[in-house]
Design a protein around this motif. Sequence first.
Motif, PDB file in Angstrom:
ATOM      1  N   VAL A 235       0.524  -1.131  -0.087  1.00  0.00           N
ATOM      2  CA  VAL A 235      -0.255  -0.082   0.051  1.00  0.00           C
ATOM      3  C   VAL A 235       1.039   1.290  -0.221  1.00  0.00           C
ATOM      4  CG1 VAL A 235      -1.922   1.281   1.243  1.00  0.00           C
ATOM      5  CG2 VAL A 235      -2.308  -1.122   1.479  1.00  0.00           C
ATOM      6  N   LEU A 236       0.924   2.028  -0.607  1.00  0.00           N
ATOM      7  CA  LEU A 236       1.282   2.906  -1.073  1.00  0.00           C
ATOM      8  C   LEU A 236       1.022   4.260   0.049  1.00  0.00           C
ATOM      9  CD1 LEU A 236       3.611   4.806  -3.111  1.00  0.00           C
ATOM     10  CD2 LEU A 236       1.678   5.732  -4.087  1.00  0.00           C
ATOM     11  N   ASP A 237       1.270   4.912   0.707  1.00  0.00           N
ATOM     12  CA  ASP A 237       2.035   5.494   2.032  1.00  0.00           C
ATOM     13  C   ASP A 237       2.757   6.780   1.813  1.00  0.00           C
ATOM     14  OD1 ASP A 237       0.814   6.944   4.853  1.00  0.00           O
ATOM     15  OD2 ASP A 237       1.883   5.097   5.871  1.00  0.00           O
ATOM     16  N   GLY A 238       2.592   7.953   2.035  1.00  0.00           N
ATOM     17  CA  GLY A 238       2.848   8.744   1.036  1.00  0.00           C
ATOM     18  C   GLY A 238       3.979   8.415   0.232  1.00  0.00           C
ATOM     19  N   ASP A 239       5.406   8.505   0.275  1.00  0.00           N
ATOM     20  CA  ASP A 239       6.434   8.249  -0.985  1.00  0.00           C
ATOM     21  C   ASP A 239       7.225   6.928  -0.277  1.00  0.00           C
ATOM     22  OD1 ASP A 239       7.529   9.224   1.506  1.00  0.00           O
ATOM     23  OD2 ASP A 239       9.001   9.975   0.801  1.00  0.00           O
ATOM     24  N   HIS A 240       5.787   6.682   0.481  1.00  0.00           N
ATOM     25  CA  HIS A 240       6.525   5.095   0.674  1.00  0.00           C
ATOM     26  C   HIS A 240       5.450   4.061   0.501  1.00  0.00           C
ATOM     27  CE1 HIS A 240       9.880   6.557   3.359  1.00  0.00           C
ATOM     28  NE2 HIS A 240      10.391   6.067   3.478  1.00  0.00           N
ATOM     29  N   TRP A 241       5.803   2.048   0.263  1.00  0.00           N
ATOM     30  CA  TRP A 241       5.412   1.432  -0.056  1.00  0.00           C
ATOM     31  C   TRP A 241       5.453   0.483   1.126  1.00  0.00           C
ATOM     32  CZ3 TRP A 241       2.003   0.617  -3.701  1.00  0.00           C
ATOM     33  CH2 TRP A 241       2.321   1.094  -5.171  1.00  0.00           C
ATOM     34  N   VAL A 242       4.259   0.150   1.566  1.00  0.00           N
ATOM     35  CA  VAL A 242       3.715  -0.732   3.258  1.00  0.00           C
ATOM     36  C   VAL A 242       3.612  -1.911   2.580  1.00  0.00           C
ATOM     37  CG1 VAL A 242       3.219  -0.906   5.073  1.00  0.00           C
ATOM     38  CG2 VAL A 242       4.003   1.699   4.375  1.00  0.00           C
ATOM     39  N   ILE A 243       4.654  -2.913   2.876  1.00  0.00           N
ATOM     40  CA  ILE A 243       4.957  -4.127   2.571  1.00  0.00           C
ATOM     41  C   ILE A 243       4.245  -5.289   3.277  1.00  0.00           C
ATOM     42  CG2 ILE A 243       5.186  -5.879   0.837  1.00  0.00           C
ATOM     43  CD1 ILE A 243       7.101  -4.255  -0.167  1.00  0.00           C
ATOM     44  N   SER A 244       3.409  -6.360   3.837  1.00  0.00           N
ATOM     45  CA  SER A 244       3.035  -7.225   4.694  1.00  0.00           C
ATOM     46  C   SER A 244       2.538  -8.598   3.703  1.00  0.00           C
ATOM     47  CB  SER A 244       1.204  -6.685   5.305  1.00  0.00           C
ATOM     48  OG  SER A 244       1.794  -5.278   6.053  1.00  0.00           O
ATOM     49  N   GLY A 245       2.552  -9.132   4.447  1.00  0.00           N
ATOM     50  CA  GLY A 245       2.711 -10.705   4.028  1.00  0.00           C
ATOM     51  C   GLY A 245       3.622 -12.214   3.983  1.00  0.00           C
ATOM     52  N   ARG A 246       3.455 -13.205   3.382  1.00  0.00           N
ATOM     53  CA  ARG A 246       4.530 -13.910   3.935  1.00  0.00           C
ATOM     54  C   ARG A 246       4.855 -14.553   1.875  1.00  0.00           C
ATOM     55  NH1 ARG A 246       5.494 -17.758   9.064  1.00  0.00           N
ATOM     56  NH2 ARG A 246       4.680 -15.345   9.635  1.00  0.00           N
ATOM     57  N   LYS A 247       6.261 -14.891   2.099  1.00  0.00           N
ATOM     58  CA  LYS A 247       6.733 -15.629   1.015  1.00  0.00           C
ATOM     59  C   LYS A 247       7.330 -17.194   0.898  1.00  0.00           C
ATOM     60  CE  LYS A 247       5.224 -12.770  -2.859  1.00  0.00           C
ATOM     61  NZ  LYS A 247       4.097 -12.809  -3.078  1.00  0.00           N
ATOM     62  N   TRP A 248       7.271 -17.553   0.362  1.00  0.00           N
ATOM     63  CA  TRP A 248       8.382 -18.482   0.800  1.00  0.00           C
ATOM     64  C   TRP A 248       8.743 -19.474  -1.169  1.00  0.00           C
ATOM     65  CZ3 TRP A 248       5.673 -23.830   2.000  1.00  0.00           C
ATOM     66  CH2 TRP A 248       4.649 -24.475   1.081  1.00  0.00           C
ATOM     67  N   PHE A 249      10.375 -20.726  -0.166  1.00  0.00           N
ATOM     68  CA  PHE A 249      11.143 -20.538  -1.154  1.00  0.00           C
ATOM     69  C   PHE A 249      11.782 -19.661  -2.119  1.00  0.00           C
ATOM     70  CE2 PHE A 249       7.956 -24.182  -1.177  1.00  0.00           C
ATOM     71  CZ  PHE A 249       8.783 -25.210  -1.579  1.00  0.00           C
ATOM     72  N   THR A 250      11.923 -18.048  -1.232  1.00  0.00           N
ATOM     73  CA  THR A 250      12.907 -17.416  -1.567  1.00  0.00           C
ATOM     74  C   THR A 250      14.089 -17.670  -1.748  1.00  0.00           C
ATOM     75  OG1 THR A 250      11.091 -15.767  -0.555  1.00  0.00           O
ATOM     76  CG2 THR A 250      13.260 -15.087  -1.185  1.00  0.00           C
ATOM     77  N   THR A 251      14.703 -18.426  -2.943  1.00  0.00           N
ATOM     78  CA  THR A 251      15.985 -18.812  -2.530  1.00  0.00           C
ATOM     79  C   THR A 251      17.311 -17.986  -2.448  1.00  0.00           C
ATOM     80  OG1 THR A 251      14.893 -20.377  -4.432  1.00  0.00           O
ATOM     81  CG2 THR A 251      17.113 -20.489  -4.113  1.00  0.00           C
ATOM     82  N   GLY A 252      17.593 -18.340  -1.236  1.00  0.00           N
ATOM     83  CA  GLY A 252      19.076 -17.642  -1.182  1.00  0.00           C
ATOM     84  C   GLY A 252      18.651 -16.077  -0.296  1.00  0.00           C
ATOM     85  N   ALA A 253      17.620 -16.357  -0.113  1.00  0.00           N
ATOM     86  CA  ALA A 253      17.742 -14.934   0.712  1.00  0.00           C
ATOM     87  C   ALA A 253      18.101 -14.568   2.275  1.00  0.00           C
ATOM     88  CB  ALA A 253      16.077 -14.757   1.349  1.00  0.00           C
ATOM     89  N   GLY A 254      18.917 -15.914   2.861  1.00  0.00           N
ATOM     90  CA  GLY A 254      19.690 -16.425   3.760  1.00  0.00           C
ATOM     91  C   GLY A 254      21.013 -14.991   3.647  1.00  0.00           C
ATOM     92  N   GLU A 255      21.397 -15.273   2.310  1.00  0.00           N
ATOM     93  CA  GLU A 255      22.667 -14.733   1.716  1.00  0.00           C
ATOM     94  C   GLU A 255      22.301 -12.902   1.022  1.00  0.00           C
ATOM     95  OE1 GLU A 255      25.370 -16.978   0.427  1.00  0.00           O
ATOM     96  OE2 GLU A 255      25.539 -18.212   1.535  1.00  0.00           O
ATOM     97  N   ALA A 256      21.335 -12.926   0.325  1.00  0.00           N
ATOM     98  CA  ALA A 256      20.753 -12.219  -0.557  1.00  0.00           C
ATOM     99  C   ALA A 256      20.812 -10.462   0.361  1.00  0.00           C
ATOM    100  CB  ALA A 256      18.893 -12.181  -0.781  1.00  0.00           C
ATOM    101  N   ALA A 257      21.467  -9.985  -0.886  1.00  0.00           N
ATOM    102  CA  ALA A 257      21.381  -8.107  -0.174  1.00  0.00           C
ATOM    103  C   ALA A 257      20.406  -7.562  -0.194  1.00  0.00           C
ATOM    104  CB  ALA A 257      22.053  -7.074  -1.249  1.00  0.00           C
TER     105      ALA A 257
END
Length: 389
Positions: free
Chosen positions: A143-165
């Motif tokens: 949701v766009l709140d002023g000049d920022h996006w506010v993100i809510s939810g849950r994802k999985w099988f995000t490969t490489g998230a443990g080391e990702a920038a």
Amino acid sequence: MLFPVPDRVRDVRDAVHAFMTERVEPAEPALNAGDREKLLKLRQEAKDEGLWALGHPAELGGGGMPFLDYVYINEVQGRSEWGQLALGTFTLQDSLMLHRYASPRWRERYLAPMVAGEVSPSFAMTEPAYAGSDPTQLQTRAVLDGDHWVISGRKWFTTGAGEAAYTTVMCRTEPEGAPPHRSFSMIVVPTDTPGYEIVRETPVLGLNGGHYEVAYNDVRVPADNLLGPRGHGFVIAQERLGPGRIFHCMRWLGQAQRAFELMCARLGSRVAFGEPLSAKQLMQQHVFDSYTEIQAARMLTLQAAEQIDAGDQARIEIGAIKVVGARMLHNVIDRAIQVHGAAGLTDDTPLSRMYRHAREARIYDGPDEVHIQSTARRILKKLGREEPA
């Protein structure tokens, strides 16, 4: 190699093949055990020898190889699951995506370091509560709140998230009632952003593999973290996944070829009932079937690559090879295990690990059933005989 390699790529292909067979494959036990120093050493050697990031655009510091030429390189690189990481092509899909759609700020922050192997990306699309084959059901919302996006939810099988920038997140940004395929956007989220929470690593068939479930707890990022136009998430995802699927198919050829070589070597060296296994007709059937399936998959892969090089999206060709290639990979490795007997089920050969990864191939980047249906529909439409819905 069971198919002629063009002269224009033969030298570099031979160099990559030697790098894989003489250095990466022997290092697999250490790499599988998590030896980071061994991987860093291989990466530096690849850079020193001009074999690093061959498929990345030249303007980003890569080799800039045309798509069709890269088929021959990616195939031999695919002999080992560590080939992509050792040779700097694991990030290719993400570098192409950022190169085309990212804002100048994110291009400067991530692109060159990513191609150089200094930072890693990750990509978040599927969710645990909804069918991944129907991404219009995704519920992660921004949701766009002023000049920022506010993100809510849950994802999985995000490969490489443990080391990702950073993670590129597919999320709903448009109101209810908007066209389903214009309701989602891609947003870049640095992994050190407050609210970005790694919930767990999800092992796949007993292999950790670096797949993660991630919660987005009111994650706030600047509005210009949007990747491409608002509501164009599906367009960008298709542009990312299309080439990504054929990259998989290229590597599967290398895996299958390696399994085929192991199978043939075993048949020539093993004796049963007074003669080599290679003299048994049922064993010869395994050789014949594997040879023909690899050749057929290679032809389909080259056709798809040629279409892409010509500027075509090649959706029929990619859909076909995604299914045929995954089946071929499973079948060839399965036969190689059968020829090795009980030894093929152990870690004394790479086949056990290869077999488990091969089973994944029929699910990730779209299950077989979805590709079969969508490809058949496209073929019928193209031939003017589409059946009524």
